[in-house]
Design a protein around this motif. Structure first.
Motif, PDB file in Angstrom:
ATOM      1  N   ARG A  33      -9.949  -3.806   7.192  1.00  0.00           N
ATOM      2  CA  ARG A  33      -8.582  -3.514   7.621  1.00  0.00           C
ATOM      3  C   ARG A  33      -8.350  -2.018   7.755  1.00  0.00           C
ATOM      4  NH1 ARG A  33      -2.975  -4.795   4.366  1.00  0.00           N
ATOM      5  NH2 ARG A  33      -1.611  -4.045   6.000  1.00  0.00           N
ATOM      6  N   GLU A  88     -10.293  -5.533   2.866  1.00  0.00           N
ATOM      7  CA  GLU A  88      -9.482  -4.318   2.937  1.00  0.00           C
ATOM      8  C   GLU A  88     -10.252  -3.164   3.574  1.00  0.00           C
ATOM      9  OE1 GLU A  88      -6.384  -4.407   2.721  1.00  0.00           O
ATOM     10  OE2 GLU A  88      -6.219  -6.358   1.765  1.00  0.00           O
ATOM     11  N   TRP A 142       0.856  -1.185   0.000  1.00  0.00           N
ATOM     12  CA  TRP A 142       0.000   0.000   0.000  1.00  0.00           C
ATOM     13  C   TRP A 142       0.890   1.233   0.000  1.00  0.00           C
ATOM     14  CZ3 TRP A 142      -5.101  -0.083  -0.750  1.00  0.00           C
ATOM     15  CH2 TRP A 142      -5.779  -1.259  -0.505  1.00  0.00           C
TER      16      TRP A 142
END
Length: 129
Positions: A107, A104, A80
């Motif tokens: 997260r 995601e 990322w």
């Protein structure tokens, strides 16, 4: 898959231009800023999303200024990139599907909460057609 199929796949990948987070022709093909809407529904209602192609997944984050570097440190091992701005953007090139979007999103929400901020939502970008 046989030898011919693998060769065809290899050749088609060689012809595809490499997608990067700053490819110049990226356009938003899906976006999710309502936490009550399932990621599968977001993708299903997007006529422009091409599920067989790579996409740039971009999470919009609001974090305290003193936590931005920590976010970079925590996200970098998974490729990322955190881009400065208001809001911040955590971006990565990946195959996009509902399961990975949901994982995601969760997260990023957890990360933002731990760092005293908020995950605002996500969008996906692919090259214009």
């Amino acid at each position: 898959m046989g030898l011919l199929g693998r060769l065809r796949d290899l050749l088609s990948r060689e012809r595809e231009p490499e997608l990067t987070i700053d490819s110049p022709d990226l356009v938003v093909v899906a976006s999710a800023f309502d936490p009550a809407e399932a990621d599968s529904a977001v993708l299903a209602r997007s006529p422009d999303w091409r599920p067989d192609e790579l996409a740039v997944l971009r999470h919009h984050l609001s974090l305290p200024a003193d936590q931005v570097e920590r976010a970079r440190e925590l996200l970098a091992p998974d490729d990322w990139t955190v881009l400065d701005g208001s809001p911040l953007h955590a971006v990565r090139v990946q195959k996009l599907d509902a399961l990975h979007c949901a994982q995601e999103r969760s997260r990023m929400a957890s990360l933002a909460q731990r760092l005293g901020g908020e995950a605002l939502g996500w969008d996906a970008l692919q090259p214009a057609r």
